[in-house]
Design a protein around this motif. Structure first.
Motif, PDB file in Angstrom:
ATOM      1  N   TYR A   1      -5.567   9.549 -15.665  1.00 46.85           N
ATOM      2  CA  TYR A   1      -4.850   9.593 -14.322  1.00 46.85           C
ATOM      3  C   TYR A   1      -5.583   9.664 -13.153  1.00 46.85           C
TER       4      TYR A   1
ATOM      5  N   THR B   1       1.398  20.086 -11.298  1.00 49.28           N
ATOM      6  CA  THR B   1       2.749  19.521 -11.072  1.00 49.28           C
ATOM      7  C   THR B   1       3.583  20.057 -11.986  1.00 49.28           C
TER       8      THR B   1
ATOM      9  N   ALA C   1       2.705   4.316  -1.452  1.00 48.29           N
ATOM     10  CA  ALA C   1       2.648   5.006  -2.718  1.00 48.29           C
ATOM     11  C   ALA C   1       4.298   5.051  -3.327  1.00 48.29           C
TER      12      ALA C   1
ATOM     13  N   LEU D   1      -3.734   8.306  -9.548  1.00 46.08           N
ATOM     14  CA  LEU D   1      -2.683   9.261  -9.476  1.00 46.08           C
ATOM     15  C   LEU D   1      -3.156  10.268  -8.159  1.00 46.08           C
ATOM     16  N   ARG D   2      -2.337  10.592  -7.319  1.00 46.09           N
ATOM     17  CA  ARG D   2      -2.692  11.718  -6.252  1.00 46.09           C
ATOM     18  C   ARG D   2      -2.098  12.976  -6.579  1.00 46.09           C
ATOM     19  N   GLY D   3      -3.154  13.888  -6.884  1.00 51.99           N
ATOM     20  CA  GLY D   3      -2.684  15.411  -7.449  1.00 51.99           C
ATOM     21  C   GLY D   3      -3.015  15.510  -8.959  1.00 51.99           C
ATOM     22  N   SER D   4      -2.581  16.530  -9.297  1.00 48.20           N
ATOM     23  CA  SER D   4      -2.816  17.066 -10.735  1.00 48.20           C
ATOM     24  C   SER D   4      -1.534  16.872 -11.463  1.00 48.20           C
TER      25      SER D   4
ATOM     26  N   LYS E   1       0.767  -1.193  -0.040  1.00 45.05           N
ATOM     27  CA  LYS E   1       0.062   0.161   0.020  1.00 45.05           C
ATOM     28  C   LYS E   1       0.818   1.267   0.023  1.00 45.05           C
TER      29      LYS E   1
ATOM     30  N   SER F   1      -7.989   8.430 -11.303  1.00 41.66           N
ATOM     31  CA  SER F   1      -8.367   7.114 -10.208  1.00 41.66           C
ATOM     32  C   SER F   1      -6.899   6.619  -9.827  1.00 41.66           C
TER      33      SER F   1
END
Length: 1407
Positions: free
Chosen positions: A432, A443, A360, A436-439, A358, A434
């Motif tokens: 992306y 970034t 990241a 990836l965390r963030g945009s 789990k 679902s």
């Protein structure tokens, strides 16, 4: 002024200039200094020969570095000892090897103590020749590798050996026979060498005597013996003594020497050990530690402990093949020198991450932009593994792609930019969201992607430049956004759009401008020019690109580079997106030198030849639909830009060339021909929306009719070209709609020219009503055919797509027909009846349309605001429309959406029911249908948010809601069934008004004029509503728990009066919205099709709704802004303006009606905002709140705002909209109360409301501290205040300063029960609870409790003393407002005795 010499000057000119310089006395730029020659014994005082040294001012001592790389360091310079005060010239002279230096300093060496050895006799005739590479002084004996080495390489090898950094050598024999190495380790040391390790600091060099090295070793052994005999504590103690005595720089020098000799000492101790071939390596580490004990005393205690536990670091050379990462082979080239780090890369890759973890991990992408899962094990031949972080994982991270994009290799730069472009494309598509965390876009933009792409655009290599253009297109342009805008182009007002400006631009206020005059302040343009590219880009990406001169570079790419077709398409789409940004950006695109000329000549030529292949190598010289679309978007920005395109750049000739022939005759591929003709019709429609290019209508009329006749030859819906055909035909009907609008204004403009006599009225258009009236019959026949085709599965989708466009055209025709001189009422009424019976009613009752209407709520943006996607990759500085995936989800633009059809139908019904009012009742079924009623109920409870992603769709949905309400307005007076839902329609109108966006001001004006204040929509006003309120008040009066004030029992009568004043209330609000008159006029021209007066199809900037959400308070707030309390605390004017009392009365009447009957419509306004806005009643004037109608209405509103549920939701800690905090407003209220209240109960209730216990202590401190004098006149009784007194007394007060103020006001008599009964009761309750509290508290609080209790006990006022000690509970029904104990409870009495006993003890001790 002396001039500089020129190359053409002669010798005489130079001499003259020299003479002028000497006579002027100017200082020279360079000075000549003579320094003494120390080699010849000269000093600074006497003369002698001196060297000339030229010094120049401001010239640095060292040359500046020409590259950003770190300076190179010499390996030999570090070993030399230099001093700071040593002159560079002296150092140079010292090392000068000139023959004169050698001859002048001949000093004989002392050889008295030097040993003399005879030469060794050999059998050779001549001595053996020694090569430099073989001498022990230059290289180690073991380093005799094959091949020659330079002298410098030998010196490096010798120095490494001296420092213990031996070169890792490997040969096949050593790897195959490891026992040979062991034998070499156990061999005897060379003759004359020490048996044990020598000292690491003192070498003995420079000592005179035959046995200097022996003395040094003897001293070293003694030191070792002493250290071994000492304990650790003694060593640390001696170390501390030395550290306090030695110079810190010397300590650092010794530490560095010890660190350098650690490795070499370990190897020497291993050689000196007896029987080392049988001992383990741990013994070698111990001997190495012993050899370095001489330097232990200079280490810190922590270092000593660490050294004892860990020991010296193991030497880096690897001596066995098993320890190497990879076993070298004989066939490998250049492997005589092995490097451990490089051999690590030759290992097999570690296994990838196991599934189920789990944790990241960093995102990695392949070259197509797809995300590679951490668990996926891809083969290495794909080229996705590299020597970066996490080598076992395939793919490239964003950081690694940034690094590759700055590579010196062209292929790596192109590959990195292409991969970034693919990543951006997938990110904009939402792939992306679902995983990836963030945009991703945010970034990349924060990391400087924009500057990277801009630099890459300037690359001289076409491949890199093309990749940069593709990446920039992926960042700026969303293809699905453009497709959605093209789909809505033919809707009503669909060609207009909002500028794509960031909605929340951070405008930083400069402190330097504060206090300056308006003339001295910088303009916004000057502030913008001062900002850096980075600051501009953070706020607005497109504006930052324009500041970085993107447009000239794109022009260069198109004009000079002439790239591939894909790059040309990308550049044109980038220009289109820039033109959508704002009108100023579109103007910059239009005015960029040679940019539009290049587009017109190369991609919209007037003549071209057919392409030999389907995918040509170049698109230059061929018309492109994207180029025509660019012209259309630029034309949308304003009528002047459109006129320049048509007249100066030759767009009119291109329209004639492309539209005069059939698509099959254009020598283009069929899809390209349909696409470019559709864009040509759209550009013409935009021009016709300004009243321009209408003369082409007469010239191309035969071609237009021929295209209309092709409607019967439409391809089936499944054909790939069917959608292009539908778009082309829809664009043509939109063109005819705009031409009809323009022709409908011909008669008005003709009359205006005659009456104005050359004034500002626009000239009449070249097309008249008679020229367009003949098309209506054929288009009506098309509509009838489409309705029949709804039963056909093949043509159903085509018919549903075209019917809305034709309905908009019919609405336009009948709207202007009724205003023409040729209008024949009788014939038109008969024609409208036929239209209703043959077209509209069959269309509404068709099963396909009924099925579409069931999708109203699922397709709505208003009802599904919380579920509609906002676009995860939409950044604040680069807004988008969030259209990715629009075909696969329900929405306003989807094929299953009923909104286009219902909007066109509603427009036509609004027009024909205005002409023939008898037809209205036939359309009641539309309003009474279950889908429409359910949709309206959902809208009345919705709270949609405003953003670019929703605004372009919300304006179309707002229009449909308005059209349904206008139809309800016609049906409510004549249809009882529709009148039953009048409250629902009124509720929808109230929530719709603050939703309307900029550009819809005309709809807001129509709602206020015809629906919101219409008594037919307020059914409660004439169906017993006021009477019902009065009955409810009677029930409240009979309730034993509530005792409302007698002055509050008039809400029913107030509502009855308000219903009678609805027309006056409407006039009051329309007057206060007069500042929107210009916007309403502009919006009306667009909605009514007054094309010659339309200035731009670009809507106003999306800064907020057209009407504020608190519009019911607008008359009150406007009056306060004109006459309210100024900064100094006084009133801005002496008396109210004329009509102010009537305006405030009407405003309060309307607010009372909304609070009683339309409470849901005011949920968008927070309760604290309502209280703040109503406070303007007391701040506007010194006596406005004393007027009788204002008093009654404000009492009623106060009672409604302080009901149980309303009072609980009132949070004064939240700042009201438009104010920094509620406390600032409350301070102004207190000042106003002290000045003008005269003890008014209403004003007193308003002041008491924020003093409840659950609100901020600061407001109570303000009353009892700064405004304590107002307590004498705050005589509101418990019966007058509709708030329970427990709200003021519970929970007990915990603020010690406030409790002291309570106690002081009670003791000094400032607060009395007869003056301020409510606060008197609250102060008694809090002080009593405080002094008798048994809770644990700080020492200061406990001391204050005891002190206050003692003071209460010794009070001389017996009444106050008894109330403070015996207070029990507040009681509303009692005369005093509270109850008291007959005698103190035991717990309290015991505490009183204990406190007083402590006092007595203290007094005794004092005696």
């Amino acid at each position: 002024m002396l001039r500089r010499p020129k190359p053409t000057d002669s010798e005489e000119d130079l001499l003259k200039e020299q003479e002028r310089f000497l006579t002027s006395g100017a200082p020279a730029a360079a000075a000549v200094l003579r320094r003494p020659d120390k080699r010849r014994g000269q000093n600074g005082e006497n003369g002698g020969n001196r060297k000339d040294v030229v010094t120049i001012e401001d010239l640095p001592d060292e040359l500046p570095s020409l590259t950003p790389a770190p300076p190179k360091k010499s390996r030999f310079k570090a070993s030399r000892v230099t001093f700071e005060d040593e002159d560079a010239t002296d150092r140079l002279d010292k090392h000068d090897s000139h023959i004169s230096t050698v001859l002048s300093r001949i000093v004989e060496r002392d050889t008295s103590c030097a040993p003399i050895s005879l030469p060794v006799f050999t059998g050779l005739a001549f001595p053996k020749v020694l090569r430099r590479s073989e001498t022990s002084s230059q290289a180690p004996p073991s380093a005799s590798a094959k091949g020659k080495k330079s002298i410098f390489a030998c010196q490096i090898a010798a120095q490494r050996l001296k420092e213990g950094k031996g070169v890792l050598l490997c040969s096949s024999e050593a790897l195959q026979r490891p026992e040979a190495k062991k034998q070499s380790l156990s061999a005897d040391p060379p003759a004359g060498g020490p048996v044990v390790s020598g000292p690491s600091l003192v070498s003995g060099e420079g000592l005179q005597g035959p046995d200097s090295s022996g003395d040094t070793m003897r001293i070293h052994l003694e030191n070792q013996a002493k250290l071994q005999a000492m304990s650790t504590a003694e060593i640390q103690e001696e170390q501390r003594k030395l550290m306090s005595q030695l110079d810190p720089s010397l300590v650092e020098f010794i530490r560095s020497r010890k660190a350098r000799s650690a490795v070499s000492s370990g190897s020497s101790s291993a050689q000196a050990t007896e029987g080392s071939s049988e001992e383990d390596p741990q013994r070698e580490a111990e001997d190495g530690r012993d050899s370095s004990d001489a330097a232990v005393c200079f280490l810190t205690p922590q270092e000593v402990e660490m050294e004892q536990e860990v020991g010296p670091p193991t030497p880096p050379p690897v001596t066995s093949a098993e320890d190497l990462p990879v076993k070298p082979q004989k066939e490998w080239v250049h492997m005589d020198k092995l490097e451990h780090e490089k051999l690590e890369w030759m290992r097999d890759l570690p296994s990838p991450r196991k599934k189920g973890t789990k944790k990241a991990m960093q995102a990695r992408f392949d070259f197509a932009g797809s995300l590679i899962p951490p668990t996926e094990n891809l083969p290495t031949h794909l080229g996705l593994h590299h020597h970066g972080e996490e080598p076992e994982r395939a793919g490239y991270s964003l950081q690694e792609l940034f690094l590759l994009s700055r590579s010196q290799l062209i292929q790596q730069r192109s590959l990195a930019l292409g991969t970034l472009a693919n990543i951006l494309s997938k990110a904009r598509a939402g792939d992306y969201g679902s995983v990836l965390r963030g945009s991703v876009s945010s970034t990349l933009l924060d990391a400087g992607l924009l500057f990277l792409l801009r630099f890459a655009l300037d690359d001289g290599v076409e491949g890199v430049m093309s990749a940069a253009v593709h990446a920039l297109k992926a960042l700026l342009v969303c293809t699905e956004d453009e497709e959605c805008l093209d789909c809505t182009f033919s809707w009503f007002l669909g060609m207009g759009s909002f500028p794509m400006l960031p909605s929340s631009q951070e405008e930083e206020e400069d402190d330097e401008d504060e206090g300056l005059d308006e003339i001295m302040k910088e303009t916004p343009k000057e502030k913008e020019e001062k900002k850096s590219d980075y600051e501009v880009t953070r706020q607005d990406v497109v504006k930052g690109l324009l500041k970085m001169k993107l447009l000239p570079r794109l022009r260069y790419v198109l004009e000079v580079v002439r790239p591939s077709p894909r790059v040309v398409q990308d550049v044109l789409q980038i220009l289109t997106r820039i033109a959508r940004h704002s009108s100023s950006s579109a103007t910059q695109v239009l005015e960029c030198p040679r940019l539009m000329e290049t587009v017109m000549s190369e991609f919209l030529p007037t003549s071209w030849s057919s392409s030999p292949s389907l995918s040509p190598q170049s698109v230059y010289g061929h018309p492109l639909p994207s180029a025509m679309k660019l012209l259309r978007v630029i034309a949308t920005s304003g009528r002047h830009a459109c006129a320049r395109l048509l007249n100066s750049l030759g767009a009119r000739e291109r329209l004639s060339c492309l539209l005069s022939a059939e698509p099959s005759e254009l020598l283009l591929e069929q899809s390209e021909a349909l696409g470019i003709t559709a864009e040509a019709y759209r550009l013409w429609a935009v021009a016709a929306a300004y009243g321009q290019a209408c003369s082409l209508y007469t010239d191309l009329y035969p071609a237009l009719v021929r295209t209309l006749q092709s409607v019967h030859r439409l391809l089936p819906s499944s054909d790939p070209l069917a959608s292009l055909q539908i778009q082309r035909l829809s664009a043509l009907v939109s063109l005819l709609t705009q031409v009809t609008h323009t022709a409908g204004c011909h008669q008005e403009l003709q009359a205006g020219v005659v009456s104005a006599q050359g004034g500002e009225s626009p000239p009449p258009p070249p097309v008249s009503w008679s020229q367009v009236a003949g098309l209506q019959a054929s288009l009506l026949g098309h509509v009838k055919g489409f309705i029949k085709n709804l039963n056909s599965l093949v043509q159903k989708d085509n018919s549903l797509a075209l019917i809305p466009v034709y309905l908009v055209y019919l609405q336009t025709f009948y709207h202007h027909l009724s205003r023409q001189n040729s209008f024949k009422p009788v014939e038109t009424l008969h024609e409208l009846e036929l239209l209703t019976s043959e077209v509209l009613l069959p269309l509404m009752r068709h099963s396909v349309v009924q099925g579409l209407m069931k999708n109203l709520r699922s397709s709505s943006v208003v009802c599904n605001a919380q579920f509609s996607p906002l676009g995860p990759e939409t950044t604040p500085n680069l807004p988008g429309l969030a259209c990715p995936g629009w075909r696969n989800r329900p929405g306003l633009v989807a094929s299953s959406s009923p909104f286009p059809l219902l909007t066109g139908l509603g427009l036509l019904l609004k027009t024909i029911t205005g002409i023939h009012k008898g037809l209205s009742s036939q359309f009641a079924d539309l309003l009474l249908s279950d889908p429409v009623i359910g949709y309206l109920r959902s809208c009345s409870q919705a709270t949609p948010a405003l953003s670019h992603a929703r605004a372009w769709l919300l304006r179309h949905e707002h229009l449909l809601l308005f059209l349904l309400l206008r139809l309800a307005q016609r049906l409510i007076p004549i249809e009882p069934e529709v009148a039953k839902h009048s409250s629902l329609y009124h509720q929808v109108a109230l929530v719709l008004l603050p939703w309307l966006l900029p550009g819809n001001e005309y709809l807001a004006h129509e709602l206020l004029s015809t629906i919101i204040f219409n008594k037919d929509f307020i059914s409660e006003g004439h169906s017993g509503g006021p009477e019902a309120v009065e009955l409810e008040e009677l029930k409240l009066q009979e309730s034993p728990h509530l005792h409302p004030s007698p002055s509050l029992q008039t809400v029913g009568a107030l509502l009855r009066d308000a219903c009678a004043q609805l027309p006056s209330i409407r006039g009051c609000f329309l007057t206060n919205l007069a500042h929107l008159e210009q916007s309403v006029s502009t919006s009306r021209d667009a909605f009514q099709g007054r094309n010659p007066w339309v200035g731009s199809l670009l809507l106003p900037e999306l800064s907020g709704p057209a009407v504020p959400s608190d519009w019911p308070f607008l008359p009150l707030v406007s009056l306060y802004e004109r006459t309210g309390v100024s900064a100094g605390g006084g009133l801005a004017v002496e008396e109210l303006p004329h009509g102010a009392l009537q305006a405030v009365t009407h405003c309060l009447q309307w607010l009372l009606m909304l609070e009683v009957w339309r409470e849901e419509a005011l949920t968008v306004i927070p309760p604290v905002a309502k209280l703040a806005r109503l406070s303007c009643v007391f701040l506007c004037s010194s006596d406005l709140f004393l007027e009788r109608p204002v008093q009654k209405l404000t009492w009623g509103l106060f009672r409604l705002l302080t009901r149980g549920s309303k009072l609980d939701s009132l949070d004064l800690d939240v700042p009201p909209p438009g104010l920094a905090s509620f406390q600032d407003l409350y301070t102004a209220l207190l000042t106003q109360y002290e000045a003008v209240s005269f003890g008014d109960p209403l004003f007193g209730c308003w002041v008491l409301l924020p003093l409840q216990r659950r609100y901020s202590t600061a407001m109570r401190l303000a009353v009892f501290g700064e405004h304590v004098g107002m307590l004498r006149s705050l005589g509101v009784t418990l019966e007058q205040l509709s708030i329970p007194v427990e709200q003021f007394t519970l929970p007990p007060e915990d603020s010690l300063p406030l409790l002291r103020l309570y106690f002081r006001s009670l003791v000094t008599g400032t607060l009395k029960a007869s003056w301020c009964p409510i606060l008197y009761t609250a102060a008694l309750s809090h002080v009593n609870s405080f002094v008798f509290s048994q809770d644990a508290a700080a020492q200061e609080v406990e001391a204050a409790r005891q002190s206050m209790l003692r003071k209460i006990y010794y009070l001389t006022d017996e009444v106050l003393r008894k109330r403070l000690l015996f207070f029990r509970l507040p009681q509303r029904h009692l005369q005093l407002g509270f109850d008291t104990y007959e005698q103190l409870p035991p717990v309290r009495a015991k505490r009183l005795e204990r406190v007083l006993g402590l006092q007595d003890c203290g007094d005794d001790k004092g005696d």
